[in-house]
Write an enzyme that holds these catalytic residues in place. Structure first.
Site, PDB file in Angstrom:
ATOM      1  N   ASN A 385     -17.553 -66.120 -14.979  1.00  0.00           N
ATOM      2  CA  ASN A 385     -18.442 -66.660 -13.957  1.00  0.00           C
ATOM      3  C   ASN A 385     -18.906 -68.060 -14.335  1.00  0.00           C
ATOM      4  O   ASN A 385     -18.373 -69.052 -13.821  1.00  0.00           O
ATOM      5  CB  ASN A 385     -19.626 -65.697 -13.756  1.00  0.00           C
ATOM      6  CG  ASN A 385     -20.487 -66.075 -12.580  1.00  0.00           C
ATOM      7  OD1 ASN A 385     -20.405 -67.186 -12.067  1.00  0.00           O
ATOM      8  ND2 ASN A 385     -21.318 -65.158 -12.135  1.00  0.00           N
ATOM      9  N   ASP A 386     -19.855 -68.142 -15.251  1.00  0.00           N
ATOM     10  CA  ASP A 386     -20.461 -69.439 -15.558  1.00  0.00           C
ATOM     11  C   ASP A 386     -19.436 -70.481 -16.006  1.00  0.00           C
ATOM     12  O   ASP A 386     -19.577 -71.655 -15.695  1.00  0.00           O
ATOM     13  CB  ASP A 386     -21.536 -69.268 -16.646  1.00  0.00           C
ATOM     14  CG  ASP A 386     -22.641 -68.325 -16.196  1.00  0.00           C
ATOM     15  OD1 ASP A 386     -22.979 -68.356 -15.002  1.00  0.00           O
ATOM     16  OD2 ASP A 386     -23.156 -67.567 -17.033  1.00  0.00           O
ATOM     17  N   VAL A 387     -18.390 -70.049 -16.736  1.00  0.00           N
ATOM     18  CA  VAL A 387     -17.428 -71.018 -17.269  1.00  0.00           C
ATOM     19  C   VAL A 387     -16.497 -71.561 -16.194  1.00  0.00           C
ATOM     20  O   VAL A 387     -15.668 -72.429 -16.472  1.00  0.00           O
ATOM     21  CB  VAL A 387     -16.587 -70.411 -18.427  1.00  0.00           C
ATOM     22  CG1 VAL A 387     -17.499 -70.047 -19.586  1.00  0.00           C
ATOM     23  CG2 VAL A 387     -15.790 -69.209 -17.966  1.00  0.00           C
ATOM     24  N   ALA A 426     -25.914 -66.473 -17.506  1.00  0.00           N
ATOM     25  CA  ALA A 426     -26.890 -67.557 -17.520  1.00  0.00           C
ATOM     26  C   ALA A 426     -27.841 -67.458 -16.328  1.00  0.00           C
ATOM     27  O   ALA A 426     -28.808 -68.184 -16.235  1.00  0.00           O
ATOM     28  CB  ALA A 426     -26.187 -68.906 -17.518  1.00  0.00           C
TER      29      ALA A 426
END
Lengths: 460, 103
Positions: A385-387, A426
């Site tokens: 997700n965040d990456v 995050a």
């Protein structure tokens, strides 16, 4: 006997250094860890010979129980839980250092005398940083284990509070040094304040910064071990502790650079402070089905698979390898795009994919895969997700703005395998999921990938 | 006691420089194993814990010393086994460096 023990210590120190040297290359890393362990065994065996034999039975039982517990826990824990286990073991080391300093200081004041400065200074130092590392590591463990929220906990004046607690601990240490009050209660006070400081220090740190924090706490424990060496006049502890403290500091810097976070902001700013200005995202996700995705993949020329923590949690790496093999058989060019901090730790994905026998040459690091996305037909995002969040490049209000990400939004089509609509670790929204060329395949990653493999098999 | 301090500081400072120099360019796959391995190395504190526990006087010190041995042993044994499990994955036969991209 003393000479023998010193010789053993020297040998152990050399083996630690050689071990770290070998750990710098994948091919020799395991041997390096083995050498360091050999050094430890030698240091322990001869260390035991050199000490007076008191409380032998108790020590032997405690040692055996802890060794068995440590080995069993480390052996049976799931690969996905490795990061928090490292944090936990680090905290144990910090706690051990603090306790050793405490015992030695109690022992030295046992007859009512004043604590000599050469014991008190390193002693209180060890007590302080060992306890901070102990408490901080426990918080990091609880966050990674998801007993505590991975979101940063921020409140007004926290830095001031930390400073006040730190100064109070230092003042208590100085008071003991100056002989203003008996050392034992002051030592207990310092330990208590340091534990509080460890909690306060790590609680505000967001989940995405955890690897940096653990690495930082690891080097703190190293320093604590070195300081214990001064308390006990042990060169072995000084050398090993200094090695870990120094190498751990460099490693912490390298890691925070890989995540494009300044060390200062990772440690002190708290993650997600600018979240308020980011605004909520509006729009609809496009849900899809396994057969649609299988068709899309089967008729692509270039596919990039981006694994993330979701793949680790679902233990889907074998199915993913299966899927990649099927596509390769059909002549599709399949690559894996690995973000340096995908999962919860640097290298997490590489370890899992290696476990599934995915060859190294299919794994592409971020710098090598990013230019490829523009010529990629389909990117398959498996629980990452965040990456992959394009907001890191485009939205200065996003808390992850500036973090290098995999530029998957450059591809012609994106398929995201995701357990639910929740945000990543995050706690940040991901506009990638709302793009028109993004398809969402909801469900457990392992089942979803297995379904894709099944569909591909039937499509032949 | 005082005579120990200078040689000890000398050893400490050299070891710090060595530790700083040892870590230069590490491939990111090895960041976690390296952290974990050094985590096990600071488990050497268990040697200090054994000394402290053996020298303990009175119930409080014995309990605290025993706890130190327990925590230190967990650190060293657990740290080593976890690292070994991570590194087990780097099997022989797979080249450590990525081959040039196909096509």
């Amino acid at each position: 006997m003393a000479n023998l023990a010193e010789g053993a210590d020297m040998l152990a120190a050399v083996l630690f250094v050689l071990g770290i040297m070998l750990l710098r290359k994948p091919a020799t890393a395991r041997a390096g860890n083995g050498l360091a362990a050999l050094g430890m065994a030698i240091a322990l065996a001869f260390g035991v010979l050199a000490i007076p034999l008191h409380h032998t039975l108790m020590i032997a039982i405690v040692f055996a129980a802890a060794a068995a517990a440590g080995a069993v826990v480390a052996r049976i824990v799931k690969m996905t839980a490795m990061p928090q286990l490292v944090a936990l073991f680090n905290g144990m080391g910090g706690g051990a250092a603090a306790l050793v300093a405490l015992v030695v200081m109690l022992h030295a004041t046992g007859t009512g005398g004043r604590l000599p400065a050469l014991i008190a200074i390193p002693g209180f130092f060890t007590l302080l940083i060992g306890s901070v590392s102990f408490a901080g590591s426990l918080v990091a463990f609880a966050k990674l284990q998801e007993w505590l929220s991975g979101r940063p906990l921020l409140f007004r004046g926290q830095h001031l509070l930390n400073l006040v607690v730190l100064l109070a601990a230092l003042a208590a240490g100085l008071a003991a040094l100056a002989g203003l009050a008996p050392a034992p209660p002051l030592a207990a006070l310092v330990a208590g304040l340091a534990v509080l400081l460890g909690f306060l220090f790590v609680l505000p740190v967001g989940g995405a910064d955890m690897p940096v924090i653990i690495s930082f706490l690891n080097s703190l424990t190293g320093l604590a071990a070195a300081a214990t060496g001064f308390v006990l006049s042990s060169d072995l502890l000084i050398v090993a502790g200094a090695l870990v403290g120094a190498s751990g500091t460099i490693l912490t810097l390298i890691m925070s650079r890989a995540m494009h976070r300044s060390l200062f902001s990772a440690l002190f700013a708290g993650f997600g402070q600018v979240q308020a200005g980011a605004g909520r995202l509006d729009g609809a996700m496009h849900a899809t089905s396994a057969d649609e995705v299988a068709t899309l993949l089967a008729y692509s020329r270039r596919v990039v698979i981006v694994p993330g923590y979701g793949m680790a949690v679902a233990r889907a790496q074998l199915e993913v390898k299966d899927l990649a093999d099927r596509l390769i058989e059909r002549g599709v060019d399949v690559r894996f795009g690995i973000h340096p901090v995908a999962g919860r730790m640097p290298g997490h994905m590489n370890v899992l994919l290696a476990e599934a026998n995915v060859p190294y040459d299919r794994l592409y690091e971020m710098e090598r895969i990013n230019p490829e996305f523009a010529r990629t037909d389909v990117v398959l995002v498996i629980g990452a997700n965040d990456v992959t969040n394009p907001a890191a490049r485009t939205n200065p209000g996003s808390p992850i703005y500036g973090m290098p990400v995999l530029e998957v939004d450059q591809a012609a089509a994106i398929v995201v395998l995701k357990r639910s609509m929740a945000t990543g670790f995050a706690g940040v929204d991901n506009p990638l999921f709302l793009m028109d060329k993004t398809l969402m395949l909801f469900g457990d990653a392992r089942e979803s990938v297995a379904a894709l493999v099944q569909e591909l098999r039937e499509a032949v | 006691m005082a005579s120990h301090l200078l040689p000890e500081l000398f050893v400490f400072i050299l070891a710090v420089f060595l530790g700083l120099a040892l870590i230069t360019k590490i491939p990111s796959v090895l960041h976690t194993p390296l952290m974990s391995a050094t985590n096990a190395i600071h488990g050497v504190i268990v040697v200090g814990a054994l000394v402290a526990a053996a020298a303990a006087h009175g119930t409080a010190q014995v309990y605290l010393g025993g706890a130190a041995v327990f925590l230190g042993t967990l650190n060293v044994v657990g740290g080593y086994v976890v690292t070994d499990r991570m590194l087990e994955m780097f099997r022989k036969g797979s080249s450590p460096k990525g081959a040039p991209p196909r096509g």
